[in-house]
Design a protein around this motif. Sequence first.
Motif, PDB file in Angstrom:
ATOM      1  N   ALA A  67       0.831  -1.208   0.000  1.00  0.00           N
ATOM      2  CA  ALA A  67       0.000   0.000   0.000  1.00  0.00           C
ATOM      3  C   ALA A  67       0.865   1.258   0.000  1.00  0.00           C
ATOM      4  CB  ALA A  67      -0.932  -0.005   1.212  1.00  0.00           C
ATOM      5  N   LEU A  68       1.942   1.257   0.795  1.00  0.00           N
ATOM      6  CA  LEU A  68       2.831   2.416   0.860  1.00  0.00           C
ATOM      7  C   LEU A  68       3.460   2.706  -0.495  1.00  0.00           C
ATOM      8  CD1 LEU A  68       4.454   4.546   2.474  1.00  0.00           C
ATOM      9  CD2 LEU A  68       6.129   2.746   2.943  1.00  0.00           C
ATOM     10  N   PHE A  69       4.033   1.683  -1.125  1.00  0.00           N
ATOM     11  CA  PHE A  69       4.740   1.894  -2.383  1.00  0.00           C
ATOM     12  C   PHE A  69       3.776   2.183  -3.536  1.00  0.00           C
ATOM     13  CE2 PHE A  69       8.222  -1.018  -0.545  1.00  0.00           C
ATOM     14  CZ  PHE A  69       8.872   0.082   0.001  1.00  0.00           C
ATOM     15  N   VAL A  70       2.642   1.510  -3.556  1.00  0.00           N
ATOM     16  CA  VAL A  70       1.657   1.756  -4.611  1.00  0.00           C
ATOM     17  C   VAL A  70       1.107   3.181  -4.497  1.00  0.00           C
ATOM     18  CG1 VAL A  70      -0.676   1.151  -5.399  1.00  0.00           C
ATOM     19  CG2 VAL A  70       1.018  -0.640  -5.011  1.00  0.00           C
ATOM     20  N   GLY A  71       0.761   3.599  -3.287  1.00  0.00           N
ATOM     21  CA  GLY A  71       0.266   4.957  -3.103  1.00  0.00           C
ATOM     22  C   GLY A  71       1.296   5.987  -3.505  1.00  0.00           C
ATOM     23  N   ALA A  72       2.569   5.765  -3.130  1.00  0.00           N
ATOM     24  CA  ALA A  72       3.629   6.702  -3.498  1.00  0.00           C
ATOM     25  C   ALA A  72       3.834   6.755  -5.010  1.00  0.00           C
ATOM     26  CB  ALA A  72       4.933   6.301  -2.800  1.00  0.00           C
ATOM     27  N   ALA A  73       3.795   5.603  -5.666  1.00  0.00           N
ATOM     28  CA  ALA A  73       3.989   5.562  -7.114  1.00  0.00           C
ATOM     29  C   ALA A  73       2.850   6.264  -7.843  1.00  0.00           C
ATOM     30  CB  ALA A  73       4.099   4.106  -7.581  1.00  0.00           C
ATOM     31  N   LEU A  74       1.622   6.013  -7.431  1.00  0.00           N
ATOM     32  CA  LEU A  74       0.482   6.664  -8.069  1.00  0.00           C
ATOM     33  C   LEU A  74       0.535   8.174  -7.885  1.00  0.00           C
ATOM     34  CD1 LEU A  74      -2.427   4.217  -7.145  1.00  0.00           C
ATOM     35  CD2 LEU A  74      -1.447   4.588  -9.413  1.00  0.00           C
ATOM     36  N   ALA A  75       0.862   8.606  -6.668  1.00  0.00           N
ATOM     37  CA  ALA A  75       0.895  10.046  -6.394  1.00  0.00           C
ATOM     38  C   ALA A  75       2.005  10.735  -7.181  1.00  0.00           C
ATOM     39  CB  ALA A  75       1.076  10.278  -4.892  1.00  0.00           C
ATOM     40  N   ALA A  76       3.190  10.112  -7.244  1.00  0.00           N
ATOM     41  CA  ALA A  76       4.282  10.698  -8.022  1.00  0.00           C
ATOM     42  C   ALA A  76       3.921  10.762  -9.502  1.00  0.00           C
ATOM     43  CB  ALA A  76       5.564   9.878  -7.825  1.00  0.00           C
ATOM     44  N   SER A  77       3.264   9.718 -10.002  1.00  0.00           N
ATOM     45  CA  SER A  77       2.809   9.717 -11.390  1.00  0.00           C
ATOM     46  C   SER A  77       1.816  10.855 -11.628  1.00  0.00           C
ATOM     47  CB  SER A  77       2.156   8.372 -11.721  1.00  0.00           C
ATOM     48  OG  SER A  77       1.603   8.376 -13.021  1.00  0.00           O
ATOM     49  N   LEU A 199      10.720  -1.568  -6.231  1.00  0.00           N
ATOM     50  CA  LEU A 199      11.741  -1.395  -7.270  1.00  0.00           C
ATOM     51  C   LEU A 199      11.372  -0.244  -8.207  1.00  0.00           C
ATOM     52  CD1 LEU A 199      14.360  -2.494  -8.515  1.00  0.00           C
ATOM     53  CD2 LEU A 199      12.943  -4.007  -9.927  1.00  0.00           C
ATOM     54  N   ALA A 200      10.084  -0.139  -8.527  1.00  0.00           N
ATOM     55  CA  ALA A 200       9.631   0.971  -9.379  1.00  0.00           C
ATOM     56  C   ALA A 200       9.924   2.319  -8.722  1.00  0.00           C
ATOM     57  CB  ALA A 200       8.138   0.828  -9.664  1.00  0.00           C
ATOM     58  N   ILE A 201       9.645   2.425  -7.435  1.00  0.00           N
ATOM     59  CA  ILE A 201       9.926   3.670  -6.711  1.00  0.00           C
ATOM     60  C   ILE A 201      11.426   3.933  -6.668  1.00  0.00           C
ATOM     61  CG2 ILE A 201       9.894   4.734  -4.420  1.00  0.00           C
ATOM     62  CD1 ILE A 201       7.244   4.954  -5.696  1.00  0.00           C
ATOM     63  N   LEU A 202      12.210   2.906  -6.363  1.00  0.00           N
ATOM     64  CA  LEU A 202      13.654   3.047  -6.199  1.00  0.00           C
ATOM     65  C   LEU A 202      14.327   3.511  -7.486  1.00  0.00           C
ATOM     66  CD1 LEU A 202      16.055   2.595  -4.249  1.00  0.00           C
ATOM     67  CD2 LEU A 202      16.209   0.272  -5.167  1.00  0.00           C
ATOM     68  N   VAL A 203      13.864   3.036  -8.634  1.00  0.00           N
ATOM     69  CA  VAL A 203      14.495   3.361  -9.914  1.00  0.00           C
ATOM     70  C   VAL A 203      13.899   4.626 -10.533  1.00  0.00           C
ATOM     71  CG1 VAL A 203      14.864   2.553 -12.285  1.00  0.00           C
ATOM     72  CG2 VAL A 203      15.109   0.958 -10.368  1.00  0.00           C
ATOM     73  N   LEU A 204      12.579   4.742 -10.522  1.00  0.00           N
ATOM     74  CA  LEU A 204      11.914   5.784 -11.298  1.00  0.00           C
ATOM     75  C   LEU A 204      11.813   7.118 -10.572  1.00  0.00           C
ATOM     76  CD1 LEU A 204       9.076   3.559 -12.778  1.00  0.00           C
ATOM     77  CD2 LEU A 204      11.065   4.458 -13.993  1.00  0.00           C
ATOM     78  N   LEU A 205      11.621   7.093  -9.256  1.00  0.00           N
ATOM     79  CA  LEU A 205      11.473   8.364  -8.541  1.00  0.00           C
ATOM     80  C   LEU A 205      12.756   9.207  -8.598  1.00  0.00           C
ATOM     81  CD1 LEU A 205       9.519  10.127  -7.026  1.00  0.00           C
ATOM     82  CD2 LEU A 205      10.174   8.987  -4.898  1.00  0.00           C
ATOM     83  N   PRO A 206      13.959   8.633  -8.401  1.00  0.00           N
ATOM     84  CA  PRO A 206      15.164   9.453  -8.583  1.00  0.00           C
ATOM     85  C   PRO A 206      15.297  10.036  -9.989  1.00  0.00           C
ATOM     86  CG  PRO A 206      15.693   7.456  -7.383  1.00  0.00           C
ATOM     87  CD  PRO A 206      14.294   7.303  -7.871  1.00  0.00           C
TER      88      PRO A 206
END
Length: 335
Positions: A67-77, A199-206
């Motif tokens: 939930a933490l990583f999915v929410g963060a990925a959606l919000a950043a997107s 992994l998506a957060i670790l690679v894509l957010l930076p």
Amino acid sequence: MSVRVAGRSVSVCVGIVVVLLVVMCATLMTGEYQLSVGEVLGAVTGTGEGSADFIVNTLRMPRLLTALFVGAALAASGAILQGLTRNPLGSPDFIGFNNGAATGALLVIIVFGGGMYQIAVGALLGAIITALLIYVLAFSRGVHGFRFVLIGIGLNALALAVNSYLITRASLYDALTAQAWLVGSVNGRGWEHVAAAGLAILVLLPLALYHSRSLAMMELGDDSAKALGVGVQRSRAVLIVVSVLLAAFATAAAGPIVFVALAAPQLARRLTKSASPGLISSALMGGLLLIAGDFAIQRAFPTAQLPVGTATGCIGGLYLIWLLASEWRGKARYS
């Protein structure tokens, strides 16, 4: 002025992290089996044993981190798309990425009869193909935000129609499976889902943060950004790819959870009082919204195992009504 705004942004991020930790602790401690702080800490640090270790590390922690990583990925997107389109409604929910991912997943479920991993791959491919279609159709001497949003909304409606058709042609079992996936849920998620979303957060957010200055400049308009030395089309293409992949991996891990990508960046912007939603504050807010929504729906309906998508849908619908009403009142005031 920039120092004051940056200081406020840091304070807001710290505050969100504190609230996040509180909600995470409450999630791990409460439920059908109540655990103490010591039992949770023992399980997290690897010194726990017995039922507490199983409950925390096998049942609760993977769901929580997903939930933490999915929410963060959606919000950043959503923050990236809202910045690129200069539109508060620019999010994967409306532009078609989520429904495109859902089309790919439904084809795997209904047509090919695939399992969990095949569904995730189908969702990824569906989102990527939808984004490519939007980009190609919107490209006319470059891609402009307004045109991108309009074509995205059109393809979103088309994907929604295809999804409805697929469900009507499916068997009862496949239709129920597909509908359950379409709501969006973190129920029963394991460490493989945590790994994919993390992994998506670790690679894509930076990568998105590296292009954040270009994103801020493009919010001033393409001409102003070019005058400031920004390679507009290259930066826009990279940021669109990052946004699509973040939404695709999140959707593959938990289904098309709605409104987090729309609401989290706007809430973060209002808290930080910045001109545009920041990527870090938006990601933290998205994680908090999804974790808090899942915690609330678990405790409100402990035996029903309702998907978190029902909570975000209700909260997001109310937020969208408020957003549109406030925008209308603001225009009426100055007209």
